[in-house]
Design a protein around this motif. Structure first.
Motif, PDB file in Angstrom:
ATOM      1  N   LEU A  21       0.142  32.663  69.311  1.00 12.69           N
ATOM      2  CA  LEU A  21      -0.066  31.423  68.207  1.00 12.69           C
ATOM      3  C   LEU A  21       1.234  31.321  66.752  1.00 12.69           C
ATOM      4  O   LEU A  21       1.774  29.970  66.306  1.00 12.69           O
ATOM      5  CB  LEU A  21      -1.361  31.682  67.834  1.00 12.69           C
ATOM      6  N   THR A  22       1.028  32.493  65.765  1.00 17.75           N
ATOM      7  CA  THR A  22       1.941  32.103  64.943  1.00 17.75           C
ATOM      8  C   THR A  22       3.431  32.043  65.235  1.00 17.75           C
ATOM      9  O   THR A  22       3.998  31.836  64.606  1.00 17.75           O
ATOM     10  CB  THR A  22       1.862  33.856  63.907  1.00 17.75           C
ATOM     11  N   ALA A  23       4.515  33.404  66.182  1.00 19.68           N
ATOM     12  CA  ALA A  23       5.062  33.052  67.201  1.00 19.68           C
ATOM     13  C   ALA A  23       5.177  31.177  67.975  1.00 19.68           C
ATOM     14  O   ALA A  23       6.534  31.146  67.706  1.00 19.68           O
ATOM     15  CB  ALA A  23       5.509  34.140  68.110  1.00 19.68           C
ATOM     16  N   ALA A  24       4.631  31.126  68.092  1.00 23.36           N
ATOM     17  CA  ALA A  24       4.961  29.790  68.982  1.00 23.36           C
ATOM     18  C   ALA A  24       4.671  28.541  67.357  1.00 23.36           C
ATOM     19  O   ALA A  24       4.984  27.635  67.882  1.00 23.36           O
ATOM     20  CB  ALA A  24       3.632  28.434  69.698  1.00 23.36           C
ATOM     21  N   GLY A  25       4.925  28.946  66.172  1.00 22.35           N
ATOM     22  CA  GLY A  25       4.656  27.831  65.317  1.00 22.35           C
ATOM     23  C   GLY A  25       4.040  27.300  64.395  1.00 22.35           C
ATOM     24  O   GLY A  25       3.909  26.465  63.548  1.00 22.35           O
ATOM     25  N   VAL A  26       2.726  27.581  65.840  1.00 22.07           N
ATOM     26  CA  VAL A  26       0.831  27.437  65.112  1.00 22.07           C
ATOM     27  C   VAL A  26       0.710  27.605  63.360  1.00 22.07           C
ATOM     28  O   VAL A  26       1.314  28.294  63.135  1.00 22.07           O
ATOM     29  CB  VAL A  26      -0.276  27.954  65.856  1.00 22.07           C
ATOM     30  N   ALA A  27       0.251  26.222  62.500  1.00 23.32           N
ATOM     31  CA  ALA A  27       0.107  26.789  61.085  1.00 23.32           C
ATOM     32  C   ALA A  27      -0.657  27.443  60.347  1.00 23.32           C
ATOM     33  O   ALA A  27      -1.826  27.275  62.044  1.00 23.32           O
ATOM     34  CB  ALA A  27       0.098  25.965  60.415  1.00 23.32           C
ATOM     35  N   PRO A  28      -0.646  28.351  59.874  1.00 24.13           N
ATOM     36  CA  PRO A  28      -1.577  29.881  59.550  1.00 24.13           C
ATOM     37  C   PRO A  28      -2.976  28.740  59.182  1.00 24.13           C
ATOM     38  O   PRO A  28      -3.909  29.384  59.822  1.00 24.13           O
ATOM     39  CB  PRO A  28      -0.922  29.950  58.348  1.00 24.13           C
ATOM     40  N   ARG A  29      -3.593  27.385  58.687  1.00 24.39           N
ATOM     41  CA  ARG A  29      -4.474  27.073  58.800  1.00 24.39           C
ATOM     42  C   ARG A  29      -5.187  26.727  60.051  1.00 24.39           C
ATOM     43  O   ARG A  29      -5.595  26.972  59.268  1.00 24.39           O
ATOM     44  CB  ARG A  29      -4.344  25.874  57.734  1.00 24.39           C
ATOM     45  N   VAL A  30      -4.485  26.684  60.934  1.00 17.59           N
ATOM     46  CA  VAL A  30      -4.846  26.070  62.243  1.00 17.59           C
ATOM     47  C   VAL A  30      -4.452  27.309  63.006  1.00 17.59           C
ATOM     48  O   VAL A  30      -6.392  27.320  63.308  1.00 17.59           O
ATOM     49  CB  VAL A  30      -4.086  25.409  63.025  1.00 17.59           C
ATOM     50  N   VAL A  31      -4.288  28.499  62.296  1.00 11.66           N
ATOM     51  CA  VAL A  31      -4.473  29.603  63.302  1.00 11.66           C
ATOM     52  C   VAL A  31      -5.891  30.319  62.465  1.00 11.66           C
ATOM     53  O   VAL A  31      -6.725  30.661  62.947  1.00 11.66           O
ATOM     54  CB  VAL A  31      -3.200  30.548  62.747  1.00 11.66           C
ATOM     55  N   MET A  32      -6.375  29.934  61.530  1.00 17.18           N
ATOM     56  CA  MET A  32      -7.055  30.178  61.206  1.00 17.18           C
ATOM     57  C   MET A  32      -8.408  30.589  61.315  1.00 17.18           C
ATOM     58  O   MET A  32     -10.187  30.723  61.688  1.00 17.18           O
ATOM     59  CB  MET A  32      -7.385  29.992  59.163  1.00 17.18           C
ATOM     60  N   GLU A  33      -8.433  28.566  61.653  1.00 24.09           N
ATOM     61  CA  GLU A  33      -9.441  27.842  62.194  1.00 24.09           C
ATOM     62  C   GLU A  33      -9.450  28.254  63.616  1.00 24.09           C
ATOM     63  O   GLU A  33     -10.792  28.515  63.869  1.00 24.09           O
ATOM     64  CB  GLU A  33      -9.369  26.517  61.924  1.00 24.09           C
ATOM     65  N   ILE A  34      -8.917  28.862  64.311  1.00 24.51           N
ATOM     66  CA  ILE A  34      -8.520  29.393  65.971  1.00 24.51           C
ATOM     67  C   ILE A  34      -9.566  30.511  65.585  1.00 24.51           C
ATOM     68  O   ILE A  34     -10.347  30.357  66.841  1.00 24.51           O
ATOM     69  CB  ILE A  34      -7.873  29.167  66.441  1.00 24.51           C
ATOM     70  N   LEU A  35      -9.176  31.389  65.086  1.00 18.70           N
ATOM     71  CA  LEU A  35      -9.540  32.574  65.191  1.00 18.70           C
ATOM     72  C   LEU A  35     -10.941  32.884  64.510  1.00 18.70           C
ATOM     73  O   LEU A  35     -11.372  34.197  63.943  1.00 18.70           O
ATOM     74  CB  LEU A  35      -8.912  33.734  64.561  1.00 18.70           C
ATOM     75  N   GLY A  36     -11.225  32.105  63.460  1.00 20.46           N
ATOM     76  CA  GLY A  36     -12.434  32.529  62.383  1.00 20.46           C
ATOM     77  C   GLY A  36     -12.318  33.148  61.331  1.00 20.46           C
ATOM     78  O   GLY A  36     -13.433  33.715  60.967  1.00 20.46           O
ATOM     79  N   HIS A  37     -10.525  33.368  60.987  1.00 18.50           N
ATOM     80  CA  HIS A  37     -11.379  34.353  59.679  1.00 18.50           C
ATOM     81  C   HIS A  37     -11.685  33.538  58.716  1.00 18.50           C
ATOM     82  O   HIS A  37     -11.619  32.479  58.494  1.00 18.50           O
ATOM     83  CB  HIS A  37      -9.001  34.460  59.537  1.00 18.50           C
ATOM     84  N   SER A  38     -12.292  34.739  57.737  1.00 16.37           N
ATOM     85  CA  SER A  38     -12.878  34.082  56.305  1.00 16.37           C
ATOM     86  C   SER A  38     -11.823  33.922  55.322  1.00 16.37           C
ATOM     87  O   SER A  38     -12.225  32.917  54.762  1.00 16.37           O
ATOM     88  CB  SER A  38     -13.742  35.024  55.927  1.00 16.37           C
ATOM     89  N   ARG A  39     -10.790  33.916  55.044  1.00 21.06           N
ATOM     90  CA  ARG A  39      -9.796  34.237  54.582  1.00 21.06           C
ATOM     91  C   ARG A  39      -8.128  33.774  55.234  1.00 21.06           C
ATOM     92  O   ARG A  39      -8.027  34.713  55.780  1.00 21.06           O
ATOM     93  CB  ARG A  39      -9.772  35.422  53.042  1.00 21.06           C
ATOM     94  N   ILE A  40      -7.821  32.933  54.068  1.00 21.77           N
ATOM     95  CA  ILE A  40      -6.364  32.304  54.758  1.00 21.77           C
ATOM     96  C   ILE A  40      -5.603  33.947  54.432  1.00 21.77           C
ATOM     97  O   ILE A  40      -4.485  33.696  54.617  1.00 21.77           O
ATOM     98  CB  ILE A  40      -6.008  31.161  53.723  1.00 21.77           C
ATOM     99  N   SER A  41      -5.846  35.109  53.345  1.00 18.16           N
ATOM    100  CA  SER A  41      -4.634  35.486  53.298  1.00 18.16           C
ATOM    101  C   SER A  41      -4.754  36.714  54.924  1.00 18.16           C
ATOM    102  O   SER A  41      -3.629  37.030  55.013  1.00 18.16           O
ATOM    103  CB  SER A  41      -5.413  36.247  52.312  1.00 18.16           C
ATOM    104  N   ILE A  42      -5.877  36.921  54.871  1.00 18.44           N
ATOM    105  CA  ILE A  42      -6.297  37.771  56.678  1.00 18.44           C
ATOM    106  C   ILE A  42      -4.908  37.344  57.875  1.00 18.44           C
ATOM    107  O   ILE A  42      -4.219  37.750  58.068  1.00 18.44           O
ATOM    108  CB  ILE A  42      -7.335  37.531  56.880  1.00 18.44           C
ATOM    109  N   THR A  43      -5.075  35.775  58.065  1.00 23.87           N
ATOM    110  CA  THR A  43      -4.225  34.819  58.727  1.00 23.87           C
ATOM    111  C   THR A  43      -3.102  35.037  57.903  1.00 23.87           C
ATOM    112  O   THR A  43      -2.174  35.333  59.041  1.00 23.87           O
ATOM    113  CB  THR A  43      -4.765  33.769  58.746  1.00 23.87           C
ATOM    114  N   THR A  44      -2.640  34.898  57.085  1.00 22.09           N
ATOM    115  CA  THR A  44      -1.283  34.543  56.357  1.00 22.09           C
ATOM    116  C   THR A  44       0.097  36.618  56.363  1.00 22.09           C
ATOM    117  O   THR A  44       0.946  36.708  56.463  1.00 22.09           O
ATOM    118  CB  THR A  44      -1.161  34.559  55.157  1.00 22.09           C
ATOM    119  N   ASP A  45      -1.732  37.485  56.925  1.00 24.81           N
ATOM    120  CA  ASP A  45      -1.151  38.601  56.534  1.00 24.81           C
ATOM    121  C   ASP A  45      -0.392  38.969  58.490  1.00 24.81           C
ATOM    122  O   ASP A  45       0.631  39.206  58.372  1.00 24.81           O
ATOM    123  CB  ASP A  45      -2.157  39.547  56.980  1.00 24.81           C
ATOM    124  N   VAL A  46      -0.763  38.092  59.256  1.00 29.48           N
ATOM    125  CA  VAL A  46      -0.395  38.186  60.502  1.00 29.48           C
ATOM    126  C   VAL A  46       0.958  37.512  60.889  1.00 29.48           C
ATOM    127  O   VAL A  46       2.023  37.990  61.253  1.00 29.48           O
ATOM    128  CB  VAL A  46      -1.413  37.467  61.858  1.00 29.48           C
TER     129      VAL A  46
END
Length: 214
Positions: A162-187
């Motif tokens: 998802l990240t390599a495809a250019g999906v915004a971190p906030r959207v990736v966060m919602e899809i994966l159910g991360h509790s914090r955006i920092s987890i997503t931005t690490d990926v």
């Protein structure tokens, strides 16, 4: 009819597709497709019920997870503590329709109708031990000739794609159910670094080719 000529070498499937192709023979195929294509956690996959799925309108509601604690299976809210509606990709819809037909037939053989409260990815509609899912997944990856990986690694692979495809971190966060955006931005940072290295590698080859030509 004239015989066909040679078609050339067959391109091997990427590891992710090799795994899913091998998993088609497994009763838990729908579970593996959900984990690989939507990045659901193992417990979230096992916590899904048919009442959480609207195949016609293409909506899947992730609100529960099944865990084993102290030798006992129990159902709880998701790790983030909130439900998230998601639009499953077509590969998931096909797998879920196929699996629902199997569960419906099995229920009718028992003289009952498939209940909306049945768990959708298990063999019989009853919750199963998460470790059984792991054992099935290890067997499938071995049969596909892949290294031993966890089902959770499929979730990480989904986040990477998802990240390599250019999906915004906030959207990736919602899809994966991360509790914090920092987890997503690490990926996101990890994938961006890999992409940059690949891009620089291309530039290095292009410039060297021009220098070699004089």
């Amino acid at each position: 009819m004239a015989p066909r000529g040679p078609v050339g070498p067959v391109t091997p499937l990427p590891p992710r597709l090799q795994c899913l192709e091998q998993a088609r023979r497994d009763p838990l195929y729908a579970a593996f497709v959900l984990a690989a294509s939507m990045g659901l956690r193992r417990g979230e996959v096992l916590g899904l019920r048919w009442s959480d799925v609207d195949l016609e309108h293409r909506v899947l509601r992730v609100s529960k997870q099944v865990q084993r604690v102290g030798g006992v299976l129990y159902e709880d809210t998701t790790k983030s503590g909130r439900a998230r509606p998601l639009p499953p990709p077509l590969i998931c819809l096909a797998a879920l329709r196929w699996h629902r037909m199997r569960q419906t037939d099995a229920a009718r053989l028992r003289g009952v109708e498939l209940s909306p409260s049945s768990h959708i990815t298990t063999r019989t509609g009853r919750p199963i031990d998460p470790q059984n899912v792991n054992r099935s997944f290890f067997r499938i990856t071995a049969a596909a000739g892949l290294r031993r990986i966890r089902l959770h690694d499929a979730r990480h692979g989904c986040a990477t794609l998802l990240t390599a495809a250019g999906v915004a971190p906030r959207v990736v966060m919602e899809i994966l159910g991360h509790s914090r955006i920092s987890i997503t931005t690490d990926v996101y940072t990890h994938v961006t670094s890999d992409t940059q290295r690949e891009a620089i590698g291309h530039m290095d080859r292009l410039l060297r080719r021009r220098l070699d030509r004089g």
